[in-house]
Design a protein around this motif. Structure first.
Motif, mmCIF file in Angstrom:
data_model
loop_
_atom_site.group_PDB
_atom_site.id
_atom_site.type_symbol
_atom_site.label_atom_id
_atom_site.label_comp_id
_atom_site.label_asym_id
_atom_site.label_seq_id
_atom_site.Cartn_x
_atom_site.Cartn_y
_atom_site.Cartn_z
ATOM 1 N N PHE A 143 0.898 -1.214 0.282
ATOM 2 C CA PHE A 143 -0.206 0.277 -0.279
ATOM 3 C C PHE A 143 0.985 1.278 0.022
ATOM 4 O O PHE A 143 0.588 2.135 -0.629
ATOM 5 C CB PHE A 143 -0.888 -0.050 1.011
ATOM 6 C CG PHE A 143 -1.739 1.284 1.478
ATOM 7 C CD1 PHE A 143 -3.012 1.361 0.890
ATOM 8 C CD2 PHE A 143 -1.111 2.415 2.342
ATOM 9 C CE1 PHE A 143 -3.698 2.581 0.817
ATOM 10 C CE2 PHE A 143 -1.987 3.560 2.489
ATOM 11 C CZ PHE A 143 -3.200 3.436 1.722
ATOM 12 N N VAL A 171 -4.276 1.229 7.098
ATOM 13 C CA VAL A 171 -4.594 0.868 5.584
ATOM 14 C C VAL A 171 -6.074 0.341 5.554
ATOM 15 O O VAL A 171 -6.742 0.529 4.670
ATOM 16 C CB VAL A 171 -3.482 -0.243 5.185
ATOM 17 C CG1 VAL A 171 -4.040 -0.796 3.909
ATOM 18 C CG2 VAL A 171 -2.259 0.552 5.150
ATOM 19 N N GLU A 172 -6.608 -0.610 6.685
ATOM 20 C CA GLU A 172 -7.740 -1.086 6.707
ATOM 21 C C GLU A 172 -8.842 -0.384 6.636
ATOM 22 O O GLU A 172 -9.830 -0.486 6.161
ATOM 23 C CB GLU A 172 -7.633 -2.633 7.421
ATOM 24 C CG GLU A 172 -6.733 -3.725 7.396
ATOM 25 C CD GLU A 172 -6.752 -4.696 8.297
ATOM 26 O OE1 GLU A 172 -7.565 -4.261 9.369
ATOM 27 O OE2 GLU A 172 -6.247 -5.621 8.117
ATOM 28 N N ASN A 173 -8.555 0.633 7.768
ATOM 29 C CA ASN A 173 -9.599 1.492 7.773
ATOM 30 C C ASN A 173 -9.553 3.101 7.097
ATOM 31 O O ASN A 173 -10.445 3.766 7.396
ATOM 32 C CB ASN A 173 -9.774 2.043 9.195
ATOM 33 C CG ASN A 173 -10.039 0.694 10.057
ATOM 34 O OD1 ASN A 173 -11.384 0.420 10.515
ATOM 35 N ND2 ASN A 173 -9.102 0.095 10.699
ATOM 36 N N LYS A 174 -8.711 3.123 6.021
ATOM 37 C CA LYS A 174 -8.648 4.063 5.191
ATOM 38 C C LYS A 174 -8.354 5.399 6.088
ATOM 39 O O LYS A 174 -9.196 6.488 5.691
ATOM 40 C CB LYS A 174 -9.841 4.068 4.275
ATOM 41 C CG LYS A 174 -9.881 2.888 3.378
ATOM 42 C CD LYS A 174 -10.913 2.849 2.427
ATOM 43 C CE LYS A 174 -11.021 1.639 1.632
ATOM 44 N NZ LYS A 174 -12.217 1.704 0.756
ATOM 45 N N ASP A 176 -6.827 8.981 7.305
ATOM 46 C CA ASP A 176 -5.848 10.074 6.729
ATOM 47 C C ASP A 176 -4.760 10.283 7.766
ATOM 48 O O ASP A 176 -4.565 9.787 8.744
ATOM 49 C CB ASP A 176 -6.963 11.327 6.268
ATOM 50 C CG ASP A 176 -7.873 11.971 7.483
ATOM 51 O OD1 ASP A 176 -7.441 11.455 8.644
ATOM 52 O OD2 ASP A 176 -8.482 12.713 7.379
#
Length: 435
Positions: A143, A171-174, A176
């Motif tokens: 990613f 990464v899994e929960n996107k 910021d």
């Protein structure tokens, strides 16, 4: 004919100027050499000496990727200016330019990469290297091949194991950059909160639980019930992972809903938070409250004389009081304190047993601060707590007990009780500990 030839005897000193024995000197018995003959034999080195044999200098491996090591300065600047390659590959070129005498502004002028972004790229590349060394999930690493430096930069203060879990969660929960910053802060702060209420119900190994506990703590800084408190609890429930954490939050939410269903004509109970001040908490607080302090042994006289108004003014936030006062305290900007407009006062008790605790525990034998609102003197709520003079002493009493004695007015309504900081806090009080 017998003839005798006499040779002149010449005495020569057996020692020369450098104290060496002269071998041709007469063998006088009184002269003996004082130095042993020099031997040219080589003494074999000991085992410790053999281990310290000279080793030629070998420079440390260059952090610059192999494809960029043979480039000159102009070529390296070109790589950065045109982003030729993956970000974590050309990021090490930045510190190599620093070593050649470049500064962040000069690199920015040549490549267009600002000083802030330079720092972010360098640190994020180092964080990514630590993920590679800790055998992080290949999908998580993939990613960050084409971006995500701002996420890795925010988790820089975590340990290697925590970084891997935080990166996976981000990464899994996107998340910021701001979300990654909150996550890293929650994971870093969680061990320091040992002993807080329901701390043991959240799983430290789960990043979601750490984040949930942070939101749960924030919910307790708001009034109960209130929209801010409910919103914080809902956010805590949304990110909670373990069943124990979810159960605790759901129970809190059910209590808030019951409070909202109370009729307007009914008198609701007043929850008085009892908090232990953390070491360094005032320094790290984004906002603080300054209040005058009175001593309990001075009775009610000091409470009447303490200044009512204390505000900050000007660009520097200079604290201005309506009159001079000798004792002040600075507390974090907890929500109950901001609810006091004017008339807030702090009473210091040398012994916490002056408060109506339900149980007699050892931890009550400590100094405490009681924050009261002198603008609310009426004894209106049975479950509320009020500051009153009893038998010449200042005490904190429940509203129902005061009403039974016919007391209708107090010195102020208690809004908060503060306990002193200590290294280990495993003795937190709950609402059930009040009488």
């Amino acid at each position: 004919m017998f003839s005798l030839t006499a040779n002149t005897l010449k005495l020569i000193s057996p020692f020369t100027h450098n104290n060496l024995f002269v071998p041709n000197s007469p063998p006088f018995s009184s002269f003996k050499p004082i130095l042993k003959p020099i031997s040219a034999a080589i003494i074999p080195p000991s085992s410790s000496q053999q281990q310290q044999l000279y080793q030629p200098f070998r420079p440390p491996p260059s952090p610059v990727p192999p494809q960029f090591r043979n480039l000159d300065t102009a070529a390296r600047l070109n790589v950065l200016a045109n982003r030729l390659g993956l970000w974590f590959e050309y990021a090490p070129l930045i510190p190599s330019l620093y070593q050649e005498g470049f500064s962040p502004p000069s690199i920015e002028e040549s490549t267009g990469i600002s000083g802030v972004e330079q720092n972010r790229l360098v640190v994020a590349a180092q964080v990514r290297d630590s993920l590679v060394q800790s055998n992080a999930d290949p999908e998580v690493l993939a990613f960050f091949d084409t971006g995500g430096a701002e996420l890795l930069y925010e988790i820089r203060l975590l340990s290697a194991a925590q970084r891997a879990e935080a990166a996976r969660y981000a990464v899994e929960n996107k998340l910021d950059a701001q979300g990654a910053q909150e996550l890293a802060r929650a994971m870093k702060d969680f061990p320091r909160r040992r002993g807080d209420i329901v701390w043991d119900k959240f799983n430290y190994a789960l990043p979601g639980d750490c984040l949930s506990f942070m939101y749960f703590r924030q919910s307790r800084e708001h009034k109960n019930p209130s929209e801010e408190r409910t919103a914080a609890l809902q956010l805590a429930l949304q990110v909670a992972v373990s069943d124990n954490a979810r159960h605790v939050i759901e129970r809190e939410l059910e209590g808030d809903e019951e409070g909202k269903e109370d009729k307007e004509g009914e008198t609701k109970g007043v929850r008085v938070p009892v908090v232990r001040l953390k070491i360094g908490e005032v320094k790290e607080a984004s906002s603080v409250v300054v209040l005058p302090v009175c001593r309990a042994e001075e009775k009610e006289n000091e409470i009447y004389e303490a200044p009512w108004e204390c505000r900050s003014e000007g660009e520097f936030g200079v604290v201005v009081a309506e009159k001079g006062w000798k004792r002040w305290v600075v507390l974090p900007g907890w929500e109950p304190l901001f609810g006091i407009a004017n008339g807030g006062v702090v009473v210091s008790f040398a012994d916490a047993r002056a408060l109506p605790w339900k149980v007699n525990r050892w931890y009550k034998e400590e100094a405490i601060l009681v924050v009261a609102d002198r603008g609310r003197k009426e004894v209106a709520v049975d479950d509320g707590f009020y500051l009153v003079p009893i038998d010449g002493e200042l005490k904190v009493e429940r509203g129902s007990a005061l009403k039974e004695r016919g007391v209708e007015e107090s010195l102020g309504t208690v809004v908060l009780v503060v306990r002193p900081p200590k290294e280990q806090t495993d003795d937190q009080l709950s609402d059930e500990d009040w009488e």
